[in-house]
Design an enzyme around this catalytic site. Structure first.
Site, short mmCIF file in Angstrom:
data_model
loop_
_atom_site.label_atom_id
_atom_site.label_comp_id
_atom_site.label_asym_id
_atom_site.label_seq_id
_atom_site.Cartn_x
_atom_site.Cartn_y
_atom_site.Cartn_z
N ARG A 35 0.84 -1.20 0.00
CA ARG A 35 0.00 0.00 0.00
C ARG A 35 0.89 1.26 0.00
O ARG A 35 0.63 2.20 -0.74
CB ARG A 35 -0.91 -0.04 1.24
CG ARG A 35 -1.73 1.22 1.49
CD ARG A 35 -2.94 1.30 0.62
NE ARG A 35 -3.91 2.28 1.08
CZ ARG A 35 -4.70 2.96 0.27
NH1 ARG A 35 -4.63 2.77 -1.03
NH2 ARG A 35 -5.57 3.82 0.74
N CYS A 256 -18.95 -1.52 8.31
CA CYS A 256 -19.46 -0.49 9.24
C CYS A 256 -20.84 -0.87 9.74
O CYS A 256 -20.99 -1.35 10.85
CB CYS A 256 -19.49 0.87 8.54
SG CYS A 256 -17.84 1.53 8.29
N ARG A 327 -14.98 -6.37 1.33
CA ARG A 327 -15.00 -6.93 2.68
C ARG A 327 -16.41 -7.04 3.24
O ARG A 327 -17.20 -6.11 3.14
CB ARG A 327 -14.13 -6.07 3.60
CG ARG A 327 -12.67 -6.20 3.27
CD ARG A 327 -11.84 -5.21 4.03
NE ARG A 327 -12.27 -3.85 3.75
CZ ARG A 327 -11.82 -2.80 4.41
NH1 ARG A 327 -10.96 -2.97 5.39
NH2 ARG A 327 -12.22 -1.59 4.09
N1 LIG Z 1 -14.67 2.72 5.46
C1 LIG Z 1 -15.66 3.41 5.99
O1 LIG Z 1 -16.67 3.69 5.34
C2 LIG Z 1 -15.61 3.92 7.39
C3 LIG Z 1 -16.38 5.03 7.73
C4 LIG Z 1 -16.34 5.50 9.03
C5 LIG Z 1 -15.55 4.85 9.96
N2 LIG Z 1 -14.83 3.75 9.60
C6 LIG Z 1 -14.00 3.12 10.63
O2 LIG Z 1 -12.67 3.57 10.43
C7 LIG Z 1 -11.75 2.53 10.75
C8 LIG Z 1 -10.86 2.24 9.56
O3 LIG Z 1 -11.65 1.76 8.50
P1 LIG Z 1 -11.13 1.68 6.99
O4 LIG Z 1 -12.30 1.39 6.15
O5 LIG Z 1 -10.29 2.88 6.67
O6 LIG Z 1 -10.18 0.40 7.10
P2 LIG Z 1 -9.19 -0.13 5.97
O7 LIG Z 1 -9.08 -1.59 6.18
O8 LIG Z 1 -9.55 0.42 4.65
O9 LIG Z 1 -7.79 0.53 6.34
C9 LIG Z 1 -7.09 0.26 7.46
C10 LIG Z 1 -5.60 0.40 7.16
O10 LIG Z 1 -4.94 0.21 8.40
C11 LIG Z 1 -3.77 -0.55 8.17
N3 LIG Z 1 -3.38 -1.17 9.44
C12 LIG Z 1 -3.91 -2.23 10.05
N4 LIG Z 1 -3.28 -2.45 11.23
C13 LIG Z 1 -2.33 -1.50 11.34
C14 LIG Z 1 -1.36 -1.20 12.33
N5 LIG Z 1 -1.25 -1.92 13.44
N6 LIG Z 1 -0.54 -0.15 12.12
C15 LIG Z 1 -0.65 0.59 10.98
N7 LIG Z 1 -1.54 0.35 10.02
C16 LIG Z 1 -2.37 -0.67 10.20
C17 LIG Z 1 -4.16 -1.53 7.09
O11 LIG Z 1 -3.04 -2.02 6.42
C18 LIG Z 1 -5.07 -0.67 6.22
O12 LIG Z 1 -4.35 -0.03 5.18
C19 LIG Z 1 -12.61 1.35 11.20
O13 LIG Z 1 -12.76 1.41 12.60
C20 LIG Z 1 -13.93 1.62 10.55
O14 LIG Z 1 -15.00 1.04 11.26
C21 LIG Z 1 -14.82 3.29 8.33
#
Ligand SMILES: NC(=O)c1ccc[n+]([C@@H]2O[C@H](COP(=O)([O-])OP(=O)(O)OC[C@H]3O[C@@H](n4cnc5c(N)ncnc54)[C@H](O)[C@@H]3O)[C@@H](O)[C@H]2O)c1
Length: 420
Positions: A35, A256, A327
Site C-alpha cells: 500500500r 461499518c 469486505r
Molecule cells: N470505510 C468506511 O466507510 C468507514 C467510515 C467510518 C468509519 N470507519 C472506521 O474507520 C476505521 C478504519 O476503517 P477503513 O475502512 O479505513 O479500514 P481499511 O481496512 O480500509 O484501512 C485500514 C488500514 O490500516 C492498516 N493497518 C492495520 N493495522 C495497522 C497497524 N497496526 N498499524 C498501521 N496500520 C495498520 C491496514 O493495512 C489498512 O491499510 C474502522 O474502525 C472503521 O470502522 C470506516
C-alpha cells in the site's frame, strides 16, 4: 504547527491524511508495504483520493517505518475494527497500532482515535496499552482524543472535509486543541462532544440506527412479498408523508453498518444489559441473502426452470455500489445459498478486483458475461455501469424465459421479475 502521523491508510486514513497534508506536515504510516509503495506512486486502489489530490497534499509523505513518525506530536489512529467469527469485536489492529504509537510517544503528545469502537474503548483498552508501552502517564505526560469518521466510500459528494466532525479530548484543554485541529480542515465545521465516551457512543449509534431502519424495511419486504404487494410502491406512497424516513430494503454488508452494532451489543452485554432490538435487527439483516436466493429460486421454479444445474449470473459482488470494497459483502450469502440449491453461479463485477475476489471468497470473476447463457440474472449491486443498462440489455444475458431479479429496485417499475 504540530506534525501529524496518521496510522492506517485505508478508506478513512488516506483521505484524512490528504486533507491535513494540504495544510501541514503529515506522515502517513501503514504496516502494508505494498500500500505504501503504491501511494508513493500516486495510486490509491480504494479510489477515494485521486492522483491529483495526492499531489495537492504537498505536506503528506508515506512510510512503513515506525522511526519515520517518531518526531510527530499528534497521532491519529485509523485502523480497522472488525468482528471475529463469533461476531465479537476484534481489537487486535487497534491494540497493535497503540503498541506502535506507544513506542514513539513523548511528553505532550496527543493520540486521537478515529476507528469505530464501543463507548469506553479508547480509555479502557487503548490508553492502558499506550501507558504500558511508553511508560508515560495518561493526562499528565500524554493525552488522548476521539473523533469518529463519517465518510461514505464511493460518495464523491460527502467527503472528509464536507461532513461535520465530532471531536473530543481527554481534558477540556485537549478537547479544545483536538477541535481546533479538525476545524482547520473540516469546512463543514466540528461538534465538540463533552467527553471521549460521548463521541464514541455517537458514532456507534449512527450506524446502529441505520442498521435497524434497514432491518425494518427488510422485514416489511418479507411481509409484503407474501401479500403480493411491491414494497417499493408502498415506500413511494408512504414517503409522501413529511416525516416518513426514506430507507429501502437490501443486504447490509461492509465493515461499518453490519459490524458496528455488534460493538455496542458486546459492551452492553459486558455491563449486564442484553440488547433485544439491536440484535433482532442484525438477525433480520444477516438473513436477507439466503432469503433473496430462495425468492429467486421460487420464481425460477414457477417459470418452469429446473434448479439443479441452472445457470445464474450475479452482477456485483462488492458490499455496495460504485466502490471496490469486497469486505464483508453479503452478496456472498446469496451466491452460497444459490449454490446450495444446485445452481451454477457466475459472478461479474466491474469494480471489484479479481485477485481479491479469488483470495477472499474463491470466486473467479467473469469479465464479460456471454449473451443468452443464463436462466436468471441477479442484479445484486447496481454499480453505475449496471444501473445505466436498460432491462432488455440485462435480459440479453438470459436464454428464453429467464428471471431478472433487481435486488435494490433500480430498474423502472415492472421491468424486473422480482425485487426486494
Ligand atoms: N470505510 C468506511 O466507510 C468507514 C467510515 C467510518 C468509519 N470507519 C472506521 O474507520 C476505521 C478504519 O476503517 P477503513 O475502512 O479505513 O479500514 P481499511 O481496512 O480500509 O484501512 C485500514 C488500514 O490500516 C492498516 N493497518 C492495520 N493495522 C495497522 C497497524 N497496526 N498499524 C498501521 N496500520 C495498520 C491496514 O493495512 C489498512 O491499510 C474502522 O474502525 C472503521 O470502522 C470506516
Amino acid at each position: 504547527m504540530k506534525k501529524i502521523a496518521v496510522i492506517g491508510l485505508g478508506y478513512v486514513g488516506l483521505p484524512l491524511a490528504a486533507a491535513f497534508g494540504e495544510k501541514r506536515e503529515v506522515v502517513g504510516f501503514d504496516i502494508n508495504s505494498k500500500r505504501i509503495a503504491e501511494l508513493k506512486d500516486g495510486v490509491d486502489f480504494t479510489r477515494e483520493v485521486s492522483r491529483e489530490e495526492l499531489a495537492a497534499a504537498g505536506g503528506l509523505s508515506f512510510t512503513d517505518q515506525l522511526d519515520d513518525i517518531a518526531d510527530c506530536q499528534i497521532f491519529i489512529v485509523t485502523v480497522p475494527t472488525p468482528i471475529d467469527e463469533y461476531k465479537s469485536p476484534d481489537l487486535t489492529p487497534l491494540i497493535k497500532a497503540s503498541e506502535s504509537v506507544g513506542k514513539v510517544l513523548k511528553h505532550g503528545d496527543i493520540v486521537i482515535y478515529e476507528s469505530t469502537v464501543f463507548p469506553g474503548a479508547t480509555e479502557e483498552v487503548c490508553v492502558p496499552v499506550l501507558e504500558k508501552v511508553s511508560g508515560l502517564r495518561f493526562n499528565q505526560d500524554f493525552f488522548a482524543g476521539y473523533s469518529p469518521e463519517r465518510i461514505n466510500p464511493g460518495d464523491k459528494e460527502h467527503r472528509v472535509a464536507s461532513i461535520m466532525k465530532v471531536t473530543s479530548g481527554s481534558t477540556p484543554e485537549i478537547a479544545d486543541e483536538v477541535d481546533a485541529l479538525y476545524a482547520d480542515v473540516i469546512t463543514a465545521g466540528t461538534h465538540k462532544a463533552s467527553s471521549i465516551k460521548v463521541a464514541e457512543a455517537a458514532k456507534v449509534i449512527e450506524n446502529t440506527q441505520r442498521d435497524l431502519n434497514i432491518a425494518l424495511m427488510n422485514e416489511l419486504s418479507m411481509i409484503f412479498s407474501r401479500m403480493k404487494i411491491d414494497t417499493h410502491e408502498v415506500l413511494a406512497a408512504a414517503g409522501t408523508k413529511w416525516n416518513f424516513l426514506p430507507f429501502k430494503p437490501g443486504l447490509v454488508g461492509g465493515h461499518c453498518i453490519g459490524v458496528d452494532p455488534y460493538y455496542l451489543t458486546h459492551k452492553a452485554q459486558a455491563i449486564g444489559y442484553h440488547p433485544e432490538i439491536i440484535l433482532a435487527g442484525r438477525r433480520v439483516n444477516d438473513n436477507m441473502g439466503p432469503y433473496a436466493a430462495a425468492e429467486l429460486v421460487k420464481a425460477m421454479i414457477k417459470k418452469g426452470h429446473t434448479i439443479a444445474g441452472s445457470k445464474v449470473l450475479v452482477m456485483g459482488l462488492t458490499f455496495k455500489e460504485n466502490c471496490p470494497d469486497l469486505r464483508n459483502t453479503r452478496v456472498i450469502d446469496v451466491i452460497r445459498e444459490l449454490e446450495d440449491f444446485g445452481c451454477q453461479v457466475d459472478v461479474t463485477d466491474c469494480w471489484a478486483d479479481n485477485e481479491e475476489a479469488q483470495h477472499e471468497y474463491g470466486i473467479s470473476l467473469i469479465e464479460q458475461p456471454a449473451q443468452s447463457q443464463y436462466d436468471a440474472v441477479f442484479l445484486a449491486v447496481p454499480h453505475r455501469e449496471y444501473a445505466e443498462k436498460a432491462s432488455f440489455e440485462l435480459r440479453q444475458y438470459m436464454k428464453g424465459d429467464g428471471v431478472l431479479f433487481d435486488l435494490k429496485g433500480v430498474l423502472p417499475m415492472g421491468e424486473a421479475d422480482l425485487r426486494l
